[in-house]
Design a protein around this motif. Sequence first.
Motif, PDB file in Angstrom:
ATOM      1  N   GLU A  30      32.703  47.562  27.472  1.00 50.38           N
ATOM      2  CA  GLU A  30      31.938  47.009  28.460  1.00 50.38           C
ATOM      3  C   GLU A  30      30.636  46.991  28.593  1.00 50.38           C
ATOM      4  O   GLU A  30      29.835  48.259  28.665  1.00 50.38           O
ATOM      5  CB  GLU A  30      32.533  46.963  29.925  1.00 50.38           C
ATOM      6  CG  GLU A  30      32.063  46.110  30.984  1.00 50.38           C
ATOM      7  CD  GLU A  30      33.144  45.906  32.040  1.00 50.38           C
ATOM      8  OE1 GLU A  30      34.112  45.485  31.920  1.00 50.38           O
ATOM      9  OE2 GLU A  30      32.547  46.154  33.398  1.00 50.38           O
ATOM     10  N   ILE A  31      29.563  45.837  28.627  1.00 48.90           N
ATOM     11  CA  ILE A  31      28.348  45.923  28.407  1.00 48.90           C
ATOM     12  C   ILE A  31      27.751  45.053  29.433  1.00 48.90           C
ATOM     13  O   ILE A  31      28.053  44.087  29.658  1.00 48.90           O
ATOM     14  CB  ILE A  31      27.898  45.409  27.033  1.00 48.90           C
ATOM     15  CG1 ILE A  31      28.417  46.156  26.019  1.00 48.90           C
ATOM     16  CG2 ILE A  31      26.147  45.644  26.844  1.00 48.90           C
ATOM     17  CD1 ILE A  31      28.278  45.570  24.513  1.00 48.90           C
ATOM     18  N   SER A  32      26.863  45.881  30.344  1.00 45.10           N
ATOM     19  CA  SER A  32      26.272  45.174  31.502  1.00 45.10           C
ATOM     20  C   SER A  32      24.736  45.192  31.528  1.00 45.10           C
ATOM     21  O   SER A  32      23.978  46.121  31.123  1.00 45.10           O
ATOM     22  CB  SER A  32      26.636  46.156  32.626  1.00 45.10           C
ATOM     23  OG  SER A  32      28.202  46.299  33.143  1.00 45.10           O
ATOM     24  N   GLY A  33      24.281  43.827  31.742  1.00 39.62           N
ATOM     25  CA  GLY A  33      22.937  43.635  31.748  1.00 39.62           C
ATOM     26  C   GLY A  33      22.261  43.137  33.064  1.00 39.62           C
ATOM     27  O   GLY A  33      23.217  42.639  33.705  1.00 39.62           O
ATOM     28  N   THR A  34      21.036  42.821  32.942  1.00 41.13           N
ATOM     29  CA  THR A  34      20.521  42.046  34.291  1.00 41.13           C
ATOM     30  C   THR A  34      20.799  40.535  34.376  1.00 41.13           C
ATOM     31  O   THR A  34      20.860  40.295  35.399  1.00 41.13           O
ATOM     32  CB  THR A  34      18.859  41.896  34.071  1.00 41.13           C
ATOM     33  OG1 THR A  34      18.769  41.536  32.900  1.00 41.13           O
ATOM     34  CG2 THR A  34      18.305  43.585  34.200  1.00 41.13           C
ATOM     35  N   ARG A  35      21.367  40.084  33.343  1.00 45.00           N
ATOM     36  CA  ARG A  35      21.696  38.234  33.328  1.00 45.00           C
ATOM     37  C   ARG A  35      23.255  38.169  33.145  1.00 45.00           C
ATOM     38  O   ARG A  35      23.665  37.273  33.461  1.00 45.00           O
ATOM     39  CB  ARG A  35      20.812  37.584  32.330  1.00 45.00           C
ATOM     40  CG  ARG A  35      19.463  37.666  32.393  1.00 45.00           C
ATOM     41  CD  ARG A  35      18.698  36.815  31.560  1.00 45.00           C
ATOM     42  NE  ARG A  35      18.766  35.498  32.002  1.00 45.00           N
ATOM     43  CZ  ARG A  35      19.352  34.652  31.116  1.00 45.00           C
ATOM     44  NH1 ARG A  35      20.000  34.859  30.040  1.00 45.00           N
ATOM     45  NH2 ARG A  35      19.545  33.238  31.481  1.00 45.00           N
ATOM     46  N   GLY A  36      23.724  39.262  32.946  1.00 44.49           N
ATOM     47  CA  GLY A  36      25.298  39.025  32.619  1.00 44.49           C
ATOM     48  C   GLY A  36      25.996  40.262  32.121  1.00 44.49           C
ATOM     49  O   GLY A  36      25.418  41.428  32.037  1.00 44.49           O
TER      50      GLY A  36
END
Length: 381
Positions: A271-277
């Motif tokens: 699982e990869i979490s960023g500022t836009r999605g």
Amino acid sequence: MIGHGFMGAAHSQAWRVAPRFFDLPADVRMQVLVGRNLDSARAAADTWGWDEASDDWRAVIARDDIDVVDIVTPGDTHAEIALAALRAGKHVMCEKPLANTVAEAAEMTAVAEEAERNGVRSMVGFTYRRVPAATFARQLVADGRLGEIRQIRAEYLQDWLTDPEAPLTWRLQKERAGSGSLGDIGAHAIDMVEFVTGAHLTSVSGLLETLVTERPLLASGVGLSGTASDERGEVTVDDVALFTGRFDSGALGSFEATRFRTGRKNAFRFEISGTRGALSFDMERMNELQFYDATAPELELGFRRILVTEAEHPYAGAWWPTGHMLGYEHGFSHQVVDFVTAIADGTPASPSFAEGLHIQRVLDAVEASSAAGSTWVRIES
């Protein structure tokens, strides 16, 4: 192909099938399968479609009619075989992890880079990169759909060693395998998140544990199908690997690799979490990718399922109509496609031995951290 067994079956399927579904730029002939026991090698060759069998890999590598060497042996033989093949001018595909030690991997990388200057290609078999959903996840990250990556989680969960009476196979012996869960399946988790995000681990803090310290020796047969004897031997690798890491992008990561997670057969997840999605993937549902668009209206927020089977998705157009699922073996075919294309086009193959060396350094740093009480260890660049 040198070696057979589980990986030999997967690689043979790939070499046989890839030319029939993809328009490859070169013809592929499955010439020789090599094993330690000639009778076993002949049986495997007949089953999987190889023209010949041999028990002498050195003699096969020396042959003029062999262009590519595919190494699917245990890790303790990777370096010797790959170095000999590269020096003989053969293109080399080597199963992961690249070697059992950083020193071996560094020598292999140096020889591979010298050979590449003479047109010889080499690749490490991190096959899960070629699962269409994983390759598509990389595209979404590269397109900026997740924004700045902040957190990464990866876990590879299996349960095939939960029985303490399961036999002592080569994968549980450090001199053969190099490491346990960490190198066998943890290496996949490391490579995958670096592939998808483009970021690289720079330091780690880890913990390794051996939960069952001795197991029955094999009296006959091979692998988990062998017959256990009354004698027991020491397990010299880790059963569980847990570590956290920092990436050169500033992101933080957490990793788990275990062969003791009861009920999980092949749950390779990230699982990869960023500022836009965010993105989420599970190998046990390998045709799906979960995508969260944080820029959507508040009333529409939530992870949504993407079925990665459209003709426009990576690799998928060569196979079946939309919605008709791909399986574990297809990634190996995609690996063959990319390797043969790199050879024919004269372009670098990826993952390269240099990328494999980096993964080896991460594994080494996790081991060093665990031995030192989970202290932070920097990874050599």
